[in-house]
Design a protein around this motif. Structure first.
Motif, short mmCIF file in Angstrom:
data_model
loop_
_atom_site.label_atom_id
_atom_site.label_comp_id
_atom_site.label_asym_id
_atom_site.label_seq_id
_atom_site.Cartn_x
_atom_site.Cartn_y
_atom_site.Cartn_z
N ALA A 47 0.83 -1.21 0.00
CA ALA A 47 0.00 0.00 0.00
C ALA A 47 0.86 1.26 0.00
O ALA A 47 0.46 2.29 -0.53
CB ALA A 47 -0.93 -0.01 1.21
N ASN A 48 2.04 1.18 0.60
CA ASN A 48 2.89 2.36 0.76
C ASN A 48 4.05 2.42 -0.22
O ASN A 48 4.95 3.25 -0.06
CB ASN A 48 3.43 2.43 2.20
CG ASN A 48 2.37 2.89 3.19
OD1 ASN A 48 1.60 3.80 2.89
ND2 ASN A 48 2.32 2.26 4.34
N GLY A 49 4.05 1.57 -1.22
CA GLY A 49 5.10 1.62 -2.23
C GLY A 49 6.50 1.32 -1.72
O GLY A 49 7.49 1.85 -2.23
N VAL A 50 6.59 0.49 -0.69
CA VAL A 50 7.91 0.07 -0.20
C VAL A 50 8.63 -0.68 -1.32
O VAL A 50 8.01 -1.49 -2.02
CB VAL A 50 7.76 -0.81 1.06
CG1 VAL A 50 9.03 -1.56 1.39
CG2 VAL A 50 7.31 0.05 2.24
N LYS A 51 9.92 -0.41 -1.48
CA LYS A 51 10.63 -1.00 -2.63
C LYS A 51 11.14 -2.40 -2.35
O LYS A 51 11.31 -3.19 -3.26
CB LYS A 51 11.79 -0.08 -3.05
CG LYS A 51 11.33 1.30 -3.50
CD LYS A 51 12.45 2.08 -4.16
CE LYS A 51 12.08 3.54 -4.36
NZ LYS A 51 12.25 4.35 -3.12
N LYS A 52 11.44 -2.68 -1.09
CA LYS A 52 12.00 -4.01 -0.81
C LYS A 52 11.73 -4.41 0.64
O LYS A 52 11.82 -3.59 1.55
CB LYS A 52 13.50 -4.02 -1.07
CG LYS A 52 14.09 -5.43 -1.14
CD LYS A 52 15.52 -5.36 -1.64
CE LYS A 52 16.06 -6.69 -2.07
NZ LYS A 52 17.42 -6.57 -2.62
N LEU A 53 11.46 -5.70 0.79
CA LEU A 53 11.21 -6.28 2.12
C LEU A 53 12.26 -7.34 2.39
O LEU A 53 12.52 -8.20 1.53
CB LEU A 53 9.81 -6.91 2.14
CG LEU A 53 9.43 -7.74 3.37
CD1 LEU A 53 9.32 -6.87 4.62
CD2 LEU A 53 8.11 -8.48 3.12
N VAL A 54 12.88 -7.27 3.56
CA VAL A 54 13.74 -8.36 4.01
C VAL A 54 12.97 -9.09 5.11
O VAL A 54 12.58 -8.49 6.11
CB VAL A 54 15.09 -7.84 4.55
CG1 VAL A 54 15.92 -8.98 5.13
CG2 VAL A 54 15.85 -7.13 3.43
N PHE A 55 12.72 -10.37 4.90
CA PHE A 55 11.93 -11.14 5.85
C PHE A 55 12.83 -12.11 6.62
O PHE A 55 13.51 -12.94 6.03
CB PHE A 55 10.82 -11.92 5.13
CG PHE A 55 10.04 -12.85 6.03
CD1 PHE A 55 9.39 -12.37 7.15
CD2 PHE A 55 9.96 -14.21 5.74
CE1 PHE A 55 8.67 -13.23 7.99
CE2 PHE A 55 9.24 -15.08 6.57
CZ PHE A 55 8.59 -14.58 7.70
N ALA A 56 12.81 -11.97 7.94
CA ALA A 56 13.60 -12.86 8.79
C ALA A 56 12.86 -14.18 8.98
O ALA A 56 11.91 -14.27 9.74
CB ALA A 56 13.85 -12.21 10.15
N SER A 57 13.29 -15.19 8.26
CA SER A 57 12.77 -16.53 8.45
C SER A 57 13.75 -17.29 9.35
O SER A 57 14.55 -16.64 10.06
CB SER A 57 12.56 -17.22 7.11
OG SER A 57 11.98 -18.50 7.28
#
Lengths: 343, 343
Positions: free
Chosen positions: A123-133
């Motif tokens: 929704a906020n146009g974030v360019k990249k997500l790093v997900f801690a798995s």
């Protein structure tokens, strides 16, 4: 002829980043690193149920730091907090011990929470997500042996429900990232952490307890405890190395990919306990005990190693801090921190 | 000296049972069987989003049948509906095709829904829960080969997100049952269905489409379609055999256990399509086609067989209906049902 090459690479200097679950071991260390690398703003988002104010006390008042109290199970709070950031690092999760205490809340945080973070990013146009798995996506028990690589399946037979729920909830979080990439083009990198340890260590990670409980007992003049013969494998990763991986995952052109993070080498629990005693300079031999009934244990069968070669290929990361050096830093911090607290 | 032996065995004659997701292929067939075995009451619970009134039309007006419209994501509705029953069979779920369309709703139904059903069972003193899980807990891709037994791990590398989400959501549902047994003593049996087919077949199960889409095309004089060379394995189970397993799972003393259900033998997709043509008496040779882009496919690597020997040991069940006989019954029902609709 010109062409626009789409890249998933984010520049850290001048960038704005939000760390979900930021008032934590990994979060605070990552915030420090992003600031040191020249980030324009680092937003620490936490509901402070586990995250602690003292963990980020050194960041309060920093003009480049904003602290947001928000709960990932509340989408409206996230929609507000995630505004105007380039990249998001999602750390907030319930681990196995919390999942055992309250599976319903654990699943809500680890599944609905990830879904909400992704929705707010899109929704906020974030360019990249790093997900801690987590390496919990490979599971537990006798099947978990040898080299654990990114395609190793999830073993659950015989593991306690809370441990399986934790691993499966991380698998679902990963798939929600993949789904968002396909549907909405959200770039992401999944980092599968092995057990993180280091300065600002807390008591919430089942495996890291081996280090701090051992240190606690040694300080009291008590023999440290090893479950069974101590031959069980654990693979840790130093928090500073993890923070570096988070920054590299944002900066690398990589997207739509999952890689393992782990320290230079695995240890057995007996080696680990002896190493803590040696580094602490308190040479008390460990005692071998039976597992406590009712306490969640994470057991693996054979010896294993969590392979981190793929992380080097994909985001240019490899671990730098040995267990000996990491434990030295953790103990030094605990001594300093306790000395401070006792003043 | 007397002793009270705790048993998880429920008598079907005179018993009261509720089937969650009952207006379905498996639900309606199971209701018929429980009534035939002398159940005092069978409650069909469904939200009728997928479940169809016509599937249970033959049960309406039966004084031993109660139909409840309720949604498993709404706990208050379940608390009311599950009152005064001895055993619950939980079938309601979103499968891979629905999970692909809307992963958020799929996870809500398959995880929060199971959590709510368990909570309602515990609150209402239900004696036993039968949970319909899936062979999707073994996953997809090249790792899924050979004998799939109850301890086979979950393979997800390379599978589409919706398929992994479906499998992982079933793993979580199973663990919620295990957790409820440990915490609250709720007896349960998990049945891991392979692809169910039979009379009242719908178009929602990705694998069962091989049967009914083939039959549809044959009826139109078109060559049935086989993906690739047709060597891919599928393992089906006939709906009447599944209904029998549901009743046996309630009646058996077994608890805290998960077993596979599968038909007498696996088939390749080419064998299956040829079998449908043969039984339908429409000898049109299949054409080999490439997979449709954008359509969810469930691929497995090598040949496999879903072992059902554990079900015989634990609940005394083994499959009775061969694919040839099951397809004969399905086609006979389709012909009859369509003739009826055309009247």
């Amino acid at each position: 002829m010109t062409s626009t090459q789409r890249t998933a690479s984010l520049a850290i200097p001048g960038g704005r980043f939000l760390i979900v679950g930021g008032a934590s071991l990994v979060g605070s260390t990552t915030a420090d690193l992003l600031l040191a690398q020249g980030a324009a703003e680092v937003v620490i988002l936490d509901n402070f149920s586990f995250g602690a104010r003292e963990t980020i006390a050194h960041l309060e008042g920093n003009p480049r730091v904003r602290i947001e109290t928000a709960d990932i199970t509340r989408l409206p709070q996230l929609l507000r907090a995630i505004r105007n950031v380039d990249g998001v690092i999602h750390l907030a999760a319930m681990m196995t011990i919390s999942m055992d205490r309250d599976p319903e809340v654990g699943l809500e945080v680890n599944i609905d929470g990830v879904r909400n973070v992704i929705a707010a990013c899109c929704a906020n146009g974030v360019k990249k997500l790093v997900f801690a798995s987590s390496n919990a996506v490979y599971g537990y028990g006798p099947g978990v042996a040898g080299e654990l690589v990114e395609t190793t399946p999830f073993h659950s037979a015989g593991a306690p429900p809370a441990a399986v729920l934790y691993g499966a909830s991380k698998i679902i979080g990963e798939q929600l990232c993949r789904d968002a990439f396909r549907r909405y083009g959200l770039d992401y990198v999944i980092l599968r952490y092995s057990t993180v340890y280091g300065e600002r260590q807390h008591y919430r990670a089942a495996n890291a307890l081996y280090i701090i409980e051992t240190h606690d007992r040694l300080k009291q003049g008590l023999a440290p405890r090893v479950l069974g013969d101590g031959s069980e494998t654990k693979h840790f990763v130093y928090v500073g190395d993890v923070a570096r991986a988070n920054a590299l995952a944002l900066a690398a052109p990589a997207s739509d990919v999952a890689v393992n993070l782990s320290g230079p080498a695995p240890v057995t629990t007996l080696e680990l306990v002896n190493l803590v005693a040696e580094v602490a300079g308190i040479p008390i031999a460990p005692e071998h005990v039976a597992p406590e009934p009712g306490k969640v244990r994470l057991t693996t069968g054979g010896a294993f190693r969590i392979a981190h070669e793929e992380a080097e290929r994909v985001i240019g990361w490899k671990p730098e801090v040995t267990m000996r050096e990491g434990i030295r830093r953790l103990i030094a911090w605990r001594e300093g921190s306790k000395a401070l607290a006792a003043e």
